[in-house]
Design a protein around this motif. Structure first.
Motif, PDB file in Angstrom:
ATOM      1  N   SER A  55       0.815  -1.216   0.000  1.00  0.00           N
ATOM      2  CA  SER A  55       0.000   0.000   0.000  1.00  0.00           C
ATOM      3  C   SER A  55       0.845   1.262   0.000  1.00  0.00           C
ATOM      4  CB  SER A  55      -0.946  -0.004   1.203  1.00  0.00           C
ATOM      5  OG  SER A  55      -0.223  -0.077   2.411  1.00  0.00           O
ATOM      6  N   ARG A  56       2.006   1.229   0.637  1.00  0.00           N
ATOM      7  CA  ARG A  56       2.868   2.418   0.674  1.00  0.00           C
ATOM      8  C   ARG A  56       3.403   2.751  -0.712  1.00  0.00           C
ATOM      9  NH1 ARG A  56       6.789   0.088   5.130  1.00  0.00           N
ATOM     10  NH2 ARG A  56       6.381  -1.672   3.731  1.00  0.00           N
ATOM     11  N   THR A  57       3.760   1.726  -1.456  1.00  0.00           N
ATOM     12  CA  THR A  57       4.229   1.949  -2.828  1.00  0.00           C
ATOM     13  C   THR A  57       3.111   2.501  -3.701  1.00  0.00           C
ATOM     14  OG1 THR A  57       6.097   0.418  -2.914  1.00  0.00           O
ATOM     15  CG2 THR A  57       4.838   0.675  -4.927  1.00  0.00           C
ATOM     16  N   LEU A  58       1.903   1.972  -3.557  1.00  0.00           N
ATOM     17  CA  LEU A  58       0.769   2.465  -4.354  1.00  0.00           C
ATOM     18  C   LEU A  58       0.489   3.931  -4.059  1.00  0.00           C
ATOM     19  CD1 LEU A  58      -1.693  -0.566  -4.179  1.00  0.00           C
ATOM     20  CD2 LEU A  58      -0.271   0.155  -6.114  1.00  0.00           C
ATOM     21  N   LEU A  59       0.527   4.313  -2.804  1.00  0.00           N
ATOM     22  CA  LEU A  59       0.291   5.719  -2.448  1.00  0.00           C
ATOM     23  C   LEU A  59       1.387   6.618  -3.016  1.00  0.00           C
ATOM     24  CD1 LEU A  59      -0.929   5.378   1.248  1.00  0.00           C
ATOM     25  CD2 LEU A  59      -2.279   6.083  -0.740  1.00  0.00           C
ATOM     26  N   ALA A  60       2.623   6.128  -3.024  1.00  0.00           N
ATOM     27  CA  ALA A  60       3.730   6.915  -3.568  1.00  0.00           C
ATOM     28  C   ALA A  60       3.569   7.129  -5.076  1.00  0.00           C
ATOM     29  CB  ALA A  60       5.050   6.223  -3.275  1.00  0.00           C
ATOM     30  N   LEU A  61       2.966   6.165  -5.766  1.00  0.00           N
ATOM     31  CA  LEU A  61       2.794   6.248  -7.218  1.00  0.00           C
ATOM     32  C   LEU A  61       1.509   6.948  -7.638  1.00  0.00           C
ATOM     33  CD1 LEU A  61       3.853   2.590  -8.177  1.00  0.00           C
ATOM     34  CD2 LEU A  61       5.259   4.648  -8.296  1.00  0.00           C
ATOM     35  N   ALA A  62       0.663   7.271  -6.684  1.00  0.00           N
ATOM     36  CA  ALA A  62      -0.691   7.748  -6.983  1.00  0.00           C
ATOM     37  C   ALA A  62      -0.727   8.976  -7.884  1.00  0.00           C
ATOM     38  CB  ALA A  62      -1.442   8.029  -5.683  1.00  0.00           C
ATOM     39  N   GLU A  91      -7.402  -2.377  -4.642  1.00  0.00           N
ATOM     40  CA  GLU A  91      -6.348  -1.598  -3.995  1.00  0.00           C
ATOM     41  C   GLU A  91      -5.639  -0.658  -4.966  1.00  0.00           C
ATOM     42  OE1 GLU A  91      -3.512  -4.371  -2.430  1.00  0.00           O
ATOM     43  OE2 GLU A  91      -3.677  -5.662  -4.195  1.00  0.00           O
ATOM     44  N   LEU A  92      -5.817  -0.872  -6.263  1.00  0.00           N
ATOM     45  CA  LEU A  92      -5.181  -0.012  -7.258  1.00  0.00           C
ATOM     46  C   LEU A  92      -5.978   1.266  -7.529  1.00  0.00           C
ATOM     47  CD1 LEU A  92      -4.080  -2.664  -9.920  1.00  0.00           C
ATOM     48  CD2 LEU A  92      -2.834  -1.862  -7.921  1.00  0.00           C
ATOM     49  N   SER A  93      -7.119   1.402  -6.897  1.00  0.00           N
ATOM     50  CA  SER A  93      -7.992   2.556  -7.160  1.00  0.00           C
ATOM     51  C   SER A  93      -7.328   3.896  -6.835  1.00  0.00           C
ATOM     52  CB  SER A  93      -9.301   2.421  -6.381  1.00  0.00           C
ATOM     53  OG  SER A  93      -9.050   2.372  -4.986  1.00  0.00           O
ATOM     54  N   VAL A  94      -6.283   3.900  -6.005  1.00  0.00           N
ATOM     55  CA  VAL A  94      -5.598   5.150  -5.639  1.00  0.00           C
ATOM     56  C   VAL A  94      -4.778   5.715  -6.798  1.00  0.00           C
ATOM     57  CG1 VAL A  94      -5.476   4.525  -3.209  1.00  0.00           C
ATOM     58  CG2 VAL A  94      -3.578   3.929  -4.717  1.00  0.00           C
ATOM     59  N   LEU A  95      -4.544   4.926  -7.837  1.00  0.00           N
ATOM     60  CA  LEU A  95      -3.712   5.366  -8.969  1.00  0.00           C
ATOM     61  C   LEU A  95      -4.536   6.226  -9.921  1.00  0.00           C
ATOM     62  CD1 LEU A  95      -1.896   1.956  -9.606  1.00  0.00           C
ATOM     63  CD2 LEU A  95      -1.088   3.895  -8.233  1.00  0.00           C
ATOM     64  N   LYS A  96      -4.880   7.402  -9.468  1.00  0.00           N
ATOM     65  CA  LYS A  96      -5.864   8.251 -10.151  1.00  0.00           C
ATOM     66  C   LYS A  96      -5.371   8.870 -11.450  1.00  0.00           C
ATOM     67  CE  LYS A  96      -4.474  12.028  -7.113  1.00  0.00           C
ATOM     68  NZ  LYS A  96      -4.916  12.972  -6.054  1.00  0.00           N
ATOM     69  N   GLU A  97      -4.064   8.792 -11.747  1.00  0.00           N
ATOM     70  CA  GLU A  97      -3.530   9.385 -12.963  1.00  0.00           C
ATOM     71  C   GLU A  97      -3.321   8.361 -14.084  1.00  0.00           C
ATOM     72  OE1 GLU A  97      -3.207  12.626 -13.410  1.00  0.00           O
ATOM     73  OE2 GLU A  97      -3.989  12.895 -11.371  1.00  0.00           O
ATOM     74  N   LEU A  98      -3.758   7.125 -13.885  1.00  0.00           N
ATOM     75  CA  LEU A  98      -3.550   6.086 -14.899  1.00  0.00           C
ATOM     76  C   LEU A  98      -4.211   6.452 -16.223  1.00  0.00           C
ATOM     77  CD1 LEU A  98      -3.880   2.544 -13.286  1.00  0.00           C
ATOM     78  CD2 LEU A  98      -1.846   3.659 -14.188  1.00  0.00           C
ATOM     79  N   GLN A  99      -3.446   6.261 -17.299  1.00  0.00           N
ATOM     80  CA  GLN A  99      -3.962   6.469 -18.649  1.00  0.00           C
ATOM     81  C   GLN A  99      -4.003   5.169 -19.451  1.00  0.00           C
ATOM     82  OE1 GLN A  99      -1.749   9.609 -20.574  1.00  0.00           O
ATOM     83  NE2 GLN A  99      -1.915  10.979 -18.826  1.00  0.00           N
ATOM     84  N   HIS A 100      -3.059   4.279 -19.170  1.00  0.00           N
ATOM     85  CA  HIS A 100      -3.016   2.976 -19.847  1.00  0.00           C
ATOM     86  C   HIS A 100      -2.896   1.888 -18.784  1.00  0.00           C
ATOM     87  CE1 HIS A 100      -2.242   4.629 -23.964  1.00  0.00           C
ATOM     88  NE2 HIS A 100      -1.836   5.657 -23.225  1.00  0.00           N
ATOM     89  N   PHE A 101      -3.865   0.975 -18.777  1.00  0.00           N
ATOM     90  CA  PHE A 101      -3.874  -0.097 -17.770  1.00  0.00           C
ATOM     91  C   PHE A 101      -4.091  -1.430 -18.465  1.00  0.00           C
ATOM     92  CE2 PHE A 101      -6.332  -2.724 -14.653  1.00  0.00           C
ATOM     93  CZ  PHE A 101      -5.279  -2.942 -13.770  1.00  0.00           C
ATOM     94  N   SER A 102      -3.137  -2.351 -18.259  1.00  0.00           N
ATOM     95  CA  SER A 102      -3.234  -3.687 -18.841  1.00  0.00           C
ATOM     96  C   SER A 102      -3.227  -4.724 -17.722  1.00  0.00           C
ATOM     97  CB  SER A 102      -2.046  -3.947 -19.786  1.00  0.00           C
ATOM     98  OG  SER A 102      -2.081  -3.060 -20.880  1.00  0.00           O
ATOM     99  N   ALA A 103      -4.297  -5.505 -17.651  1.00  0.00           N
ATOM    100  CA  ALA A 103      -4.393  -6.590 -16.664  1.00  0.00           C
ATOM    101  C   ALA A 103      -4.980  -7.826 -17.328  1.00  0.00           C
ATOM    102  CB  ALA A 103      -5.244  -6.151 -15.479  1.00  0.00           C
ATOM    103  N   ALA A 104      -4.567  -8.072 -18.545  1.00  0.00           N
ATOM    104  CA  ALA A 104      -5.077  -9.212 -19.309  1.00  0.00           C
ATOM    105  C   ALA A 104      -4.594 -10.533 -18.703  1.00  0.00           C
ATOM    106  CB  ALA A 104      -4.622  -9.104 -20.764  1.00  0.00           C
ATOM    107  N   ARG A 105      -5.365 -11.579 -18.966  1.00  0.00           N
ATOM    108  CA  ARG A 105      -5.016 -12.954 -18.579  1.00  0.00           C
ATOM    109  C   ARG A 105      -4.760 -13.086 -17.076  1.00  0.00           C
ATOM    110  NH1 ARG A 105      -2.006 -11.581 -22.668  1.00  0.00           N
ATOM    111  NH2 ARG A 105      -0.019 -11.810 -21.547  1.00  0.00           N
TER     112      ARG A 105
END
Length: 314
Positions: free
Chosen positions: A139-146, A164-178
């Motif tokens: 969680s600390r890493t995710l908050l740092a990348l938010a 838990e990834l919902s904090v990454l509010k600046e995401l433009q490209h997200f890949s979670a295939a397979r």
């Protein structure tokens, strides 16, 4: 053991070529790009003389850990995919790092990036995990990348949910295939918190088989341009946004009617408001939605619980 050292650089035909008036020391100090992929490298040695290094290519080697990069404060791109790295260690000094490639390693926990506030791309696809294991996030890493992360690739890592990834509010490209994403409601809840999202790839997850999968996700992501590799045209988006708004309005009307029903069934003025109050021996129920009537006549003026007591022990 093959170690990446200044001697290896000196003996590399692709790198240092002795020129008149140019010393090897000067070359190391001005070096910005270092290419050593597919060289069977197992360890990074002392490269502290390469202080201007900005891009380091070390993919397709045999590294088991990240080390000896404390000097690289100017490093912006680090390519470490397809090694045998197990932990994301010793990265805290890479303050200028913007792109980190770690796909195809043995990482089970995304961590160690708390001090890095400039990372825009993080690639972690295809980790070689143990059976039953999935990629986890600190969680600390995710908050740092938010506030900085724009691109995240976590394809094929046995991931079961992304709440838990919902904090990454600046995401433009997200890949979670397979992966193993199953519930579309959870996805909708996360995606509505990513207003900048332009490209989304969830192909190969069980959730893709949900009825109206695309129809439900496209209206949630107002700026989405591609979903699972397929482009979204503006006409389709507007149609689905209107369809969703109409559906939600209908649900609100139905909910309002349900909430209003008890008021119609229990008017504010009834037999209890005027005249004699309820008899203590009666059990009441609504009568024709107009007033109240006894569920059963009283056996006597004795309260109901007493009369039942007398009947049982007669």
């Amino acid at each position: 053991m093959v170690r990446l050292t200044v001697d290896l650089i000196a003996n590399s035909r692709k790198h240092f070529k002795k020129k008149r008036g140019l010393s090897f020391l000067h070359y190391l100090k001005t070096l910005t790009h270092l290419y050593f992929s597919n060289k069977n490298i197992e360890e990074i040695g002392d490269l502290s003389m390469c202080r201007n290094l900005t891009v380091l290519y070390l993919y397709n080697n045999h590294l088991t850990n990240i080390c000896s990069l404390d000097f690289a404060s100017n490093l912006t791109h680090l390519y470490l995919q397809n090694n045998n790295i197990t932990h994301m260690d010793n990265l805290s000094n890479l303050q200028s790092l913007s792109k980190l490639y770690l796909g195809g390693n043995r990482i089970a926990m995304v961590e160690g990036l708390e001090e890095l506030r400039s990372i825009k791309e993080l690639h972690l696809e295809n980790q070689k995990l143990e059976p039953g294991e999935q990629l986890l996030f600190d969680s600390r890493t995710l908050l740092a990348l938010a506030d900085s992360l724009c691109v995240l690739n976590i394809n094929n890592n046995n991931i079961e949910d992304i709440k838990e990834l919902s904090v990454l509010k600046e995401l433009q490209h997200f890949s979670a295939a397979r992966n193993k994403l199953l519930f579309i409601e959870e996805l909708e809840g996360v995606l509505e918190l990513w207003p900048q999202l332009l490209a989304l790839d969830l192909g190969g997850n069980p959730v893709c088989k949900t009825p109206k999968y695309r129809d439900r996700l496209i209206p949630v992501c107002k700026r989405l341009e591609t979903l699972d590799g397929r482009e979204i045209n503006e006409l389709t988006r507007q149609f689905l946004i209107n369809w969703k708004a109409s559906k939600e309005a209908k649900e609100r009307r139905n909910n309002d009617q349900i909430l209003a029903w008890p008021l119609a069934a229990h008017p504010t003025t009834n037999d209890f408001d005027v005249g004699q109050g309820p008899h203590p021996g009666h059990v009441y129920r609504p009568a024709n939605m107009q007033g109240w009537e006894p569920l059963q006549p009283p056996e006597s003026s004795v309260p109901l619980y007493q009369s039942r007591h007398l009947t049982l022990f007669h």
